[in-house]
Write a protein that holds these residues in place. Structure first.
Motif, PDB file in Angstrom:
ATOM      1  N   UNK A   1      48.619   1.623  39.756  1.00  0.00           N
ATOM      2  CA  UNK A   1      49.573   0.583  39.417  1.00  0.00           C
ATOM      3  C   UNK A   1      49.017  -0.827  39.550  1.00  0.00           C
ATOM      4  N   UNK A   2      47.737  -0.977  39.328  1.00  0.00           N
ATOM      5  CA  UNK A   2      47.127  -2.299  39.462  1.00  0.00           C
ATOM      6  C   UNK A   2      47.487  -3.189  38.273  1.00  0.00           C
ATOM      7  N   UNK A   3      47.586  -4.485  38.533  1.00  0.00           N
ATOM      8  CA  UNK A   3      47.890  -5.450  37.474  1.00  0.00           C
ATOM      9  C   UNK A   3      46.803  -5.475  36.407  1.00  0.00           C
ATOM     10  N   UNK A   4      45.567  -5.376  36.835  1.00  0.00           N
ATOM     11  CA  UNK A   4      44.437  -5.471  35.911  1.00  0.00           C
ATOM     12  C   UNK A   4      43.919  -4.083  35.526  1.00  0.00           C
ATOM     13  N   UNK A   5      44.824  -3.148  35.342  1.00  0.00           N
ATOM     14  CA  UNK A   5      44.451  -1.766  35.051  1.00  0.00           C
ATOM     15  C   UNK A   5      43.567  -1.607  33.837  1.00  0.00           C
ATOM     16  N   UNK A   6      43.807  -2.406  32.811  1.00  0.00           N
ATOM     17  CA  UNK A   6      43.006  -2.281  31.600  1.00  0.00           C
ATOM     18  C   UNK A   6      41.650  -2.955  31.733  1.00  0.00           C
ATOM     19  N   UNK A   7      41.497  -3.796  32.726  1.00  0.00           N
ATOM     20  CA  UNK A   7      40.225  -4.477  32.947  1.00  0.00           C
ATOM     21  C   UNK A   7      39.247  -3.597  33.717  1.00  0.00           C
ATOM     22  N   UNK A   8      39.763  -2.676  34.504  1.00  0.00           N
ATOM     23  CA  UNK A   8      38.918  -1.829  35.343  1.00  0.00           C
ATOM     24  C   UNK A   8      37.898  -1.009  34.538  1.00  0.00           C
ATOM     25  N   UNK A   9      38.294  -0.317  33.450  1.00  0.00           N
ATOM     26  CA  UNK A   9      37.278   0.410  32.667  1.00  0.00           C
ATOM     27  C   UNK A   9      36.200  -0.515  32.125  1.00  0.00           C
ATOM     28  N   UNK A  10      36.587  -1.705  31.714  1.00  0.00           N
ATOM     29  CA  UNK A  10      35.611  -2.659  31.171  1.00  0.00           C
ATOM     30  C   UNK A  10      34.592  -3.056  32.227  1.00  0.00           C
ATOM     31  N   UNK A  11      35.067  -3.312  33.421  1.00  0.00           N
ATOM     32  CA  UNK A  11      34.166  -3.731  34.502  1.00  0.00           C
ATOM     33  C   UNK A  11      33.210  -2.601  34.877  1.00  0.00           C
ATOM     34  N   UNK A  12      33.735  -1.400  35.046  1.00  0.00           N
ATOM     35  CA  UNK A  12      32.894  -0.269  35.443  1.00  0.00           C
ATOM     36  C   UNK A  12      31.905   0.089  34.336  1.00  0.00           C
ATOM     37  N   UNK A  13      32.376   0.133  33.096  1.00  0.00           N
ATOM     38  CA  UNK A  13      31.488   0.514  31.993  1.00  0.00           C
ATOM     39  C   UNK A  13      30.476  -0.574  31.643  1.00  0.00           C
ATOM     40  N   UNK A  14      30.696  -1.803  32.075  1.00  0.00           N
ATOM     41  CA  UNK A  14      29.730  -2.867  31.792  1.00  0.00           C
ATOM     42  C   UNK A  14      28.416  -2.655  32.531  1.00  0.00           C
ATOM     43  N   UNK A  15      28.406  -1.788  33.539  1.00  0.00           N
ATOM     44  CA  UNK A  15      27.170  -1.468  34.252  1.00  0.00           C
ATOM     45  C   UNK A  15      26.129  -0.911  33.291  1.00  0.00           C
ATOM     46  N   UNK A  16      26.549  -0.110  32.333  1.00  0.00           N
ATOM     47  CA  UNK A  16      25.600   0.556  31.445  1.00  0.00           C
ATOM     48  C   UNK A  16      24.863  -0.408  30.513  1.00  0.00           C
ATOM     49  N   UNK A  17      25.535  -1.242  29.733  1.00  0.00           N
ATOM     50  CA  UNK A  17      24.760  -2.149  28.876  1.00  0.00           C
ATOM     51  C   UNK A  17      23.971  -3.196  29.666  1.00  0.00           C
ATOM     52  N   UNK A  18      24.494  -3.649  30.790  1.00  0.00           N
ATOM     53  CA  UNK A  18      23.767  -4.641  31.581  1.00  0.00           C
ATOM     54  C   UNK A  18      22.492  -4.033  32.165  1.00  0.00           C
ATOM     55  N   UNK A  19      22.616  -2.868  32.786  1.00  0.00           N
ATOM     56  CA  UNK A  19      21.431  -2.240  33.371  1.00  0.00           C
ATOM     57  C   UNK A  19      20.432  -1.826  32.296  1.00  0.00           C
ATOM     58  N   UNK A  20      20.917  -1.365  31.150  1.00  0.00           N
ATOM     59  CA  UNK A  20      20.022  -0.995  30.052  1.00  0.00           C
ATOM     60  C   UNK A  20      19.260  -2.205  29.543  1.00  0.00           C
ATOM     61  N   UNK A  21      19.952  -3.296  29.352  1.00  0.00           N
ATOM     62  CA  UNK A  21      19.309  -4.514  28.840  1.00  0.00           C
ATOM     63  C   UNK A  21      18.269  -5.046  29.815  1.00  0.00           C
ATOM     64  N   UNK A  22      18.602  -5.056  31.095  1.00  0.00           N
ATOM     65  CA  UNK A  22      17.644  -5.536  32.092  1.00  0.00           C
ATOM     66  C   UNK A  22      16.415  -4.637  32.164  1.00  0.00           C
ATOM     67  N   UNK A  23      16.631  -3.326  32.103  1.00  0.00           N
ATOM     68  CA  UNK A  23      15.510  -2.391  32.133  1.00  0.00           C
ATOM     69  C   UNK A  23      14.584  -2.618  30.949  1.00  0.00           C
TER      70      UNK A  23
END
Length: 109
Positions: free
Chosen positions: A54-76
């Motif tokens: 029931x978090x207010x930013x419920x739709x933002x949570x998937x975006x934040x967690x999934x952003x790990x993949x493109x960021x880590x890929x780009x840095x690598x």
């Protein structure tokens, strides 16, 4: 001109490629059509959990967690684009991380 290592593209495009292959195999194994929609994706599990909390930013949570993949890929790729071994290890690490995230969110939901 500099030579591009074969592993750059899979590392950069990891998430869409892996999710496509994972979904196709999952649907073939369960005898469903490849284009049949389902909610068995990481973003779906994260969103279900956020809704339960029931978090207010419920739709933002998937975006934040999934952003790990493109960021880590780009840095690598930026730092290790010449090393096939590092790119291969990064790809393997991303697959393991993705599956662990799916397992943990699926188990909680």
């Amino acid at each position: 001109s500099e030579k591009v290592v074969w592993g750059v593209i899979p590392v950069l495009a990891f998430l869409p490629i892996y999710e496509l292959l994972r979904s196709a195999v999952r649907r073939l194994v369960t005898f469903r059509g490849i284009f049949t929609p389902d909610n068995e994706h990481l973003h779906s599990y994260i969103l279900q959990r956020a809704r339960k909390e029931g978090t207010q930013l419920g739709y933002l949570k998937p975006c934040i967690i999934l952003s790990v993949f493109p960021i880590s890929s780009s840095l690598t790729v930026f730092y290790f684009s010449k090393s096939t071994l590092v790119l291969g290890c990064a790809s393997l690490f991303l697959v393991i991380l993705y599956e662990l995230l799916i397992y943990s969110f699926k188990r909680v939901n």
